[in-house]
Design a protein around this motif. Structure first.
Motif, PDB file in Angstrom:
ATOM      1  N   PRO A 224     -24.239 -43.597 -53.914  1.00  0.00           N
ATOM      2  CA  PRO A 224     -24.014 -43.329 -52.763  1.00  0.00           C
ATOM      3  C   PRO A 224     -22.292 -42.835 -52.430  1.00  0.00           C
ATOM      4  O   PRO A 224     -21.584 -43.553 -53.073  1.00  0.00           O
ATOM      5  CB  PRO A 224     -24.320 -44.040 -51.741  1.00  0.00           C
ATOM      6  CG  PRO A 224     -25.465 -44.919 -52.540  1.00  0.00           C
ATOM      7  CD  PRO A 224     -24.869 -45.015 -53.774  1.00  0.00           C
ATOM      8  N   GLU A 225     -22.140 -41.741 -51.620  1.00  0.00           N
ATOM      9  CA  GLU A 225     -20.649 -41.532 -51.303  1.00  0.00           C
ATOM     10  C   GLU A 225     -20.393 -41.506 -50.137  1.00  0.00           C
ATOM     11  O   GLU A 225     -21.312 -40.819 -49.317  1.00  0.00           O
ATOM     12  CB  GLU A 225     -20.304 -40.164 -52.112  1.00  0.00           C
ATOM     13  CG  GLU A 225     -20.044 -40.427 -53.634  1.00  0.00           C
ATOM     14  CD  GLU A 225     -19.450 -39.159 -54.428  1.00  0.00           C
ATOM     15  OE1 GLU A 225     -19.097 -38.054 -53.499  1.00  0.00           O
ATOM     16  OE2 GLU A 225     -18.998 -39.214 -55.468  1.00  0.00           O
ATOM     17  N   LEU A 226     -19.344 -41.871 -49.615  1.00  0.00           N
ATOM     18  CA  LEU A 226     -18.712 -41.586 -48.146  1.00  0.00           C
ATOM     19  C   LEU A 226     -17.894 -40.526 -48.331  1.00  0.00           C
ATOM     20  O   LEU A 226     -16.828 -40.648 -49.099  1.00  0.00           O
ATOM     21  CB  LEU A 226     -17.793 -42.881 -47.561  1.00  0.00           C
ATOM     22  CG  LEU A 226     -17.427 -42.712 -46.396  1.00  0.00           C
ATOM     23  CD1 LEU A 226     -18.341 -42.272 -45.095  1.00  0.00           C
ATOM     24  CD2 LEU A 226     -16.289 -43.876 -45.844  1.00  0.00           C
ATOM     25  N   VAL A 227     -17.985 -39.346 -47.674  1.00  0.00           N
ATOM     26  CA  VAL A 227     -17.327 -38.111 -48.144  1.00  0.00           C
ATOM     27  C   VAL A 227     -16.653 -37.688 -46.670  1.00  0.00           C
ATOM     28  O   VAL A 227     -17.504 -37.699 -45.734  1.00  0.00           O
ATOM     29  CB  VAL A 227     -18.220 -37.121 -48.617  1.00  0.00           C
ATOM     30  CG1 VAL A 227     -17.403 -35.781 -48.725  1.00  0.00           C
ATOM     31  CG2 VAL A 227     -18.727 -37.504 -49.845  1.00  0.00           C
ATOM     32  N   GLU A 228     -15.235 -37.216 -46.597  1.00  0.00           N
ATOM     33  CA  GLU A 228     -14.958 -36.588 -45.424  1.00  0.00           C
ATOM     34  C   GLU A 228     -14.632 -35.213 -45.727  1.00  0.00           C
ATOM     35  O   GLU A 228     -14.080 -34.831 -46.927  1.00  0.00           O
ATOM     36  CB  GLU A 228     -13.387 -37.157 -45.145  1.00  0.00           C
ATOM     37  CG  GLU A 228     -13.020 -36.484 -43.885  1.00  0.00           C
ATOM     38  CD  GLU A 228     -11.577 -37.009 -43.256  1.00  0.00           C
ATOM     39  OE1 GLU A 228     -11.198 -36.578 -42.184  1.00  0.00           O
ATOM     40  OE2 GLU A 228     -11.060 -38.189 -43.917  1.00  0.00           O
ATOM     41  N   ALA A 229     -15.243 -34.360 -44.932  1.00  0.00           N
ATOM     42  CA  ALA A 229     -15.292 -33.006 -45.130  1.00  0.00           C
ATOM     43  C   ALA A 229     -15.044 -32.150 -44.144  1.00  0.00           C
ATOM     44  O   ALA A 229     -15.294 -32.614 -42.954  1.00  0.00           O
ATOM     45  CB  ALA A 229     -16.689 -32.473 -45.684  1.00  0.00           C
ATOM     46  N   PRO A 230     -14.450 -30.723 -44.086  1.00  0.00           N
ATOM     47  CA  PRO A 230     -14.075 -30.061 -42.911  1.00  0.00           C
ATOM     48  C   PRO A 230     -15.290 -29.491 -42.295  1.00  0.00           C
ATOM     49  O   PRO A 230     -16.404 -29.347 -42.989  1.00  0.00           O
ATOM     50  CB  PRO A 230     -13.706 -28.878 -43.690  1.00  0.00           C
ATOM     51  CG  PRO A 230     -12.993 -29.330 -44.874  1.00  0.00           C
ATOM     52  CD  PRO A 230     -13.930 -30.322 -45.591  1.00  0.00           C
ATOM     53  N   VAL A 231     -15.302 -29.754 -41.111  1.00  0.00           N
ATOM     54  CA  VAL A 231     -16.657 -29.069 -40.233  1.00  0.00           C
ATOM     55  C   VAL A 231     -16.556 -27.723 -40.680  1.00  0.00           C
ATOM     56  O   VAL A 231     -15.880 -26.753 -41.066  1.00  0.00           O
ATOM     57  CB  VAL A 231     -16.387 -29.021 -38.862  1.00  0.00           C
ATOM     58  CG1 VAL A 231     -17.491 -28.230 -38.019  1.00  0.00           C
ATOM     59  CG2 VAL A 231     -16.311 -30.600 -38.244  1.00  0.00           C
ATOM     60  N   GLY A 232     -18.098 -27.344 -41.274  1.00  0.00           N
ATOM     61  CA  GLY A 232     -18.400 -25.953 -41.806  1.00  0.00           C
ATOM     62  C   GLY A 232     -18.586 -25.959 -43.009  1.00  0.00           C
ATOM     63  O   GLY A 232     -19.012 -24.986 -43.776  1.00  0.00           O
ATOM     64  N   THR A 233     -18.260 -27.289 -43.844  1.00  0.00           N
ATOM     65  CA  THR A 233     -18.744 -27.429 -45.165  1.00  0.00           C
ATOM     66  C   THR A 233     -20.136 -27.055 -45.370  1.00  0.00           C
ATOM     67  O   THR A 233     -20.959 -27.404 -44.686  1.00  0.00           O
ATOM     68  CB  THR A 233     -18.315 -28.793 -45.706  1.00  0.00           C
ATOM     69  OG1 THR A 233     -17.062 -28.927 -45.368  1.00  0.00           O
ATOM     70  CG2 THR A 233     -18.569 -28.828 -47.237  1.00  0.00           C
ATOM     71  N   SER A 234     -20.361 -26.211 -46.571  1.00  0.00           N
ATOM     72  CA  SER A 234     -21.744 -26.187 -46.833  1.00  0.00           C
ATOM     73  C   SER A 234     -22.681 -27.181 -47.638  1.00  0.00           C
ATOM     74  O   SER A 234     -21.736 -28.080 -48.476  1.00  0.00           O
ATOM     75  CB  SER A 234     -22.056 -24.908 -47.717  1.00  0.00           C
ATOM     76  OG  SER A 234     -21.617 -24.914 -49.111  1.00  0.00           O
ATOM     77  N   LEU A 235     -23.869 -27.382 -47.527  1.00  0.00           N
ATOM     78  CA  LEU A 235     -24.649 -28.292 -48.099  1.00  0.00           C
ATOM     79  C   LEU A 235     -24.464 -27.855 -49.682  1.00  0.00           C
ATOM     80  O   LEU A 235     -24.524 -28.811 -50.646  1.00  0.00           O
ATOM     81  CB  LEU A 235     -26.021 -28.208 -47.751  1.00  0.00           C
ATOM     82  CG  LEU A 235     -26.489 -28.673 -46.448  1.00  0.00           C
ATOM     83  CD1 LEU A 235     -27.981 -28.625 -46.113  1.00  0.00           C
ATOM     84  CD2 LEU A 235     -26.182 -30.305 -46.455  1.00  0.00           C
ATOM     85  N   GLN A 236     -24.340 -26.654 -50.014  1.00  0.00           N
ATOM     86  CA  GLN A 236     -23.871 -26.356 -51.286  1.00  0.00           C
ATOM     87  C   GLN A 236     -22.848 -26.975 -52.147  1.00  0.00           C
ATOM     88  O   GLN A 236     -22.725 -27.590 -53.097  1.00  0.00           O
ATOM     89  CB  GLN A 236     -24.054 -25.006 -51.471  1.00  0.00           C
ATOM     90  CG  GLN A 236     -23.912 -24.411 -53.128  1.00  0.00           C
ATOM     91  CD  GLN A 236     -23.793 -22.729 -53.013  1.00  0.00           C
ATOM     92  OE1 GLN A 236     -23.414 -22.113 -52.242  1.00  0.00           O
ATOM     93  NE2 GLN A 236     -24.349 -22.152 -54.096  1.00  0.00           N
ATOM     94  N   ALA A 237     -21.713 -27.117 -51.189  1.00  0.00           N
ATOM     95  CA  ALA A 237     -20.571 -27.763 -51.855  1.00  0.00           C
ATOM     96  C   ALA A 237     -20.780 -29.364 -52.130  1.00  0.00           C
ATOM     97  O   ALA A 237     -20.417 -29.910 -52.871  1.00  0.00           O
ATOM     98  CB  ALA A 237     -19.308 -27.531 -50.770  1.00  0.00           C
TER      99      ALA A 237
END
Length: 422
Positions: A224-237
């Motif tokens: 499992p990973e805790l990920v910080e991502a920009p709003v609008g990141t795709s599930l593909q990324a």
């Protein structure tokens, strides 16, 4: 152990410079925290940023704050860190690693609403200890208490938090009134998720900070990973990050957002795109299925978990979640017929908005999303099609309601002396 990763360009604002180490008051002050700022200016920043709550429902934060501001009473603020979704670790990590960011946001919420009291509502032992230390390191100007519920799915629902703080059980209450109308001790109460409060603190310290999400990314065979991502990141990324581009499906938002099919990877993590896909961000937990893993079995395990977590207050929830879980288990075992599939279809619509909290809605959404995204595959599991059933399901398959559990990343405690001004 859960790992930490950033998809942000430059410094990840929520993860900070060292996400594996608990921040001190010193370090937080030096990074720009706890600075004076007009509550009206901050409120306008929140409104302009379009900040939405990060606890599940995604309600506009400014609207919620304004409802309490306009109440005409002396309100209360609750920092909600109960985090009952089994697939989420973000709130516990925030309180363990960035307690001053959470505390700063809570105190600013109290300033904006002119609240007289604050409560930190937290089920996790380590997170509670970290928040206690933060309160000792930076004594708040508003009286603040820590309240501990049991770690259950329904304990994080906002009326459950109110009931527990008022001395009762951490169980949902009928609405109305809603907490912003009458909450702790009957006064208007702002209940805000701790990630929402952390974003408020960031907007106070650094206007223009890129909007981001804390996500718990998991799946069978994945660390499992805790990920910080920009709003609008795709599930593909996210799928590319964990090598799941061949995923047959994605469980979104813990269990709140349902199961999306294999064509969902272009979906972006923003409210309108997720709503168009028939899903929601929920708590930000994203669970990728692996190739060969059956989404019908995933739904069965999720429904078993929800049925077990029912607070058993609403008859319709007790009977509804049990019926959904039992019938989905029969689908997995190959003993269901067309009449059972028809019942699942009917219940997934008729049970919506029938319970005191969102648990029954989550169960109904889980069933309806499976039928919508994987209708033919679900039908292939019925008793009339035993020869075509998948290899991931079997007549003796037992439910695994704990398959979604994840633990927060390890956070080291610092012992640096405190010297920053209060």
């Amino acid at each position: 152990m859960t790992q930490i990763h950033s998809l942000m360009r430059g410094l990840a604002p929520l993860l900070g410079e060292n996400p594996y180490r608990r921040e001190t008051r010193d370090a937080y002050w030096q990074a720009g925290g706890y600075r004076d700022l007009s509550p009206d200016l901050l409120f306008n920043r929140i409104k302009a940023a379009g900040l939405r709550g990060r606890g599940g429902a995604g309600f506009p934060a400014a609207t919620k704050v304004q409802a309490v501001r306009a109440s005409g009473s002396v309100p209360v603020v609750v920092a909600n860190g109960a985090e009952g979704e089994p697939g989420s670790v973000k709130d516990r990590w925030l309180m363990r690693a960035r307690p001053h960011l959470v505390l700063d946001g809570m105190l600013r919420a109290a300033d904006m609403t002119r609240a007289a009291r604050c409560y930190v509502y937290v089920a996790d032992d380590e997170a509670a200890d970290s928040m206690r230390r933060a309160l000792a390191e930076r004594e708040p100007v508003v009286p603040t208490w820590i309240v501990r519920p049991e770690h259950t799915y329904v304990a994080g629902e906002e009326t459950s938090a109110i009931r527990r703080i008022n001395g009762g059980p951490a169980l949902p209450a009928a609405k109305p009134p809603r907490p912003f109308e009458a909450g702790v001790d009957g006064v208007p109460t702002l209940v805000a998720n701790v990630e929402t409060l952390a974003r408020i603190a960031l907007l106070a310290a650094r206007p223009g900070t890129p909007d981001s999400l804390l996500l718990t990314v998991s799946g069978r065979g994945l660390k499992p990973e805790l990920v910080e991502a920009p709003v609008g990141t795709s599930l593909q990324a996210l799928a590319y990050r964990v090598d799941r581009l061949d995923t047959p499906g994605v469980l979104m938002g813990g269990m709140f957002g349902g199961i999306l099919g294999p064509g969902c990877l272009k979906t972006t993590l923003e409210p309108s795109a997720l709503a168009a896909a028939g899903s929601a961000l929920g708590c930000g937990a994203v669970h990728f299925l692996t190739a060969g893993e059956c989404p019908v079995g995933l739904a069965a395990d999720g429904l078993a978990r929800l049925a077990a977590e029912s607070s058993r207050q609403c008859g319709v929830c007790v009977s509804g979640t049990a019926a959904l879980a039992r019938t989905m288990a029969s689908v997995v075992h190959g003993t269901a017929g067309q009449e059972d599939l028809a019942s699942l279809t009917r219940w997934s619509q008729s049970l919506l908005r029938r319970g005191a909290c969102g648990l029954l809605d989550a169960a109904a959404n889980l069933a309806s999303s499976l039928l919508r995204s994987f209708g033919p595959l679900t039908e292939a599991h019925l008793g009339a099609h035993l020869g075509a059933r998948c290899t991931d399901c079997s007549a003796d398959r037992a439910p695994d309601p704990d398959r979604f559990l994840a633990e927060p990343p390890t956070v080291r405690t610092t012992t640096h002396p405190v010297s920053a001004p209060r």
